[in-house]
Design an enzyme around this catalytic site. Sequence first.
Site, mmCIF file in Angstrom:
data_model
loop_
_atom_site.group_PDB
_atom_site.id
_atom_site.type_symbol
_atom_site.label_atom_id
_atom_site.label_comp_id
_atom_site.label_asym_id
_atom_site.label_seq_id
_atom_site.Cartn_x
_atom_site.Cartn_y
_atom_site.Cartn_z
ATOM 1 N N PHE A 183 2.101 -2.074 -3.714
ATOM 2 C CA PHE A 183 1.368 -1.678 -4.919
ATOM 3 C C PHE A 183 0.167 -0.788 -4.628
ATOM 4 C CE2 PHE A 183 -1.503 -5.063 -3.746
ATOM 5 C CZ PHE A 183 -2.693 -4.836 -4.424
ATOM 6 N N LYS A 184 -0.299 -0.807 -3.386
ATOM 7 C CA LYS A 184 -1.461 0.031 -3.059
ATOM 8 C C LYS A 184 -1.157 1.514 -3.282
ATOM 9 C CE LYS A 184 -3.400 -3.791 -1.680
ATOM 10 N NZ LYS A 184 -3.905 -4.179 -0.403
#
Length: 495
Positions: free
Chosen positions: A111-112
Amino acid sequence: MSLFYKSTRDDSVKVTASQAILKGLAPDGGLFVPESIPSFDKSLEELSKMSYKEVAYEVMKLMLDDFTEEELKACIDKAYDEKFDTDVIAPLVKADGAYYLELFHGATIAFKDMALSILPHLLITSAKKNDVHNEIVILTATSGDTGKAALAGFADVKGTRIIVFYPKNGVSPIQEKQMVTQKGDNTYVIGIKGNFDDAQTGVKKIFGDKELEKEMAEAGFQFSSANSINIGRLVPQIVYYVYAYTRLLADGEIKAGDKINAVVPTGNFGNILAAFYAKNMGLPINKLICASNENKVLYDFFTTGEYDRNREFVLTTSPSMDILISSNLERLIYRIAGNSAKKNSELMESLKNTGKYEITPEMKAQLSDFYGNYATEAEDAATIKKLYEDTGYVIDTHTAVAATVYEKYKKETGDDTVTVIASTASPYKFTRSVMDAIDSKYDSMTDFELVDELSKISNVAVPQAIEDIRTAPVLHDTVCEVNEMSSSVKKILGI
């Protein structure tokens, strides 16, 4: 332009969004927060007819209002492009009665990527806007995913260098391989002999070193951060909660104004804080469900009102959440303290000196938006196995923490509100833990044999990010003690 950012520890600090992005951390060690949280100026129905990029612009323009429309749209276009393996950017997948928001379709399958694909462009634009001519040195600590996503985002970006510190024995083999094989003349990766909290504390200490700052300036450098302490990381994360809601609306799963729950596996508190900001901008969120692993410092905080890091640090199969100092929680503490830099500073000083602090009953009463719980390692594995056997859907260990806590929440409350679970990493990133959970017979396989087996059982193609590291050479092999972090930075910069 109307929205300024203040430091959580000094009321006199007031900067624009671009200045806050450039600095990363306030000079006093505080975090930048908006003076107020703006409300959406488009209806949910209007937003439901938009693409991810269009929603991103509508949300981010409100929080970053010193960027022109042209500047912000250019940053968004460069971020959400073919680096993602789906045009949707963040698909919603329904499984076992919940909606999994897949935030792992970017270049590093975590998700980063959602924020770190855009941060380099926000940062370079901010530098131009503020007539900064120094080379920007991105200094970051990672518990596994931020490091690779930041390295990929900043690799060969002109006018920047990036230095990533990670706990040498505290990330998964795939996470480590992704980092140490990173290409780019401006990228540096260093393992430390310690845990993530040691790395994060070391980075904050370097940021606060005034003598080093002076040496850097004389040499033509200045620091910024790609960690979630940078508001340029947090703002893009708000977008995907808004987008998830609008997809549910567009698909007829909810009506405009219906509330949803959001379940977020979290260690550093940034991802769930973004959901909290989305709620305060006008997104109809009922409950913010904070899911912890066995390092359950946040669960204990929401339960008791006391934050206490004085406990054994547990290495788990969800290493990105193996954190005892949740940096972004400070932004929430500041808010529930009545936006009082003085009160927040007192609590943060207590954390620094004693390892803990306790909020007042009045502050605790303002946490009703949140529900906290945690998952044990055994529960985590059982959830992965059950979801796969029941539905064929395979989730990673961090997402399993969230799914486990969601089941506990439902059992406790009986709440059947439509729920979005933030799926924060591809199962391919934690293949061994995932496959061990599904069946112990996979135990003797190598990491890449497991990758191929996962592809077979899940009917999901091996992501390019994994294919790229199968035979990639190790380019970064530096390891240092925690007290050598500053000298390692100086050595890299030649100062």
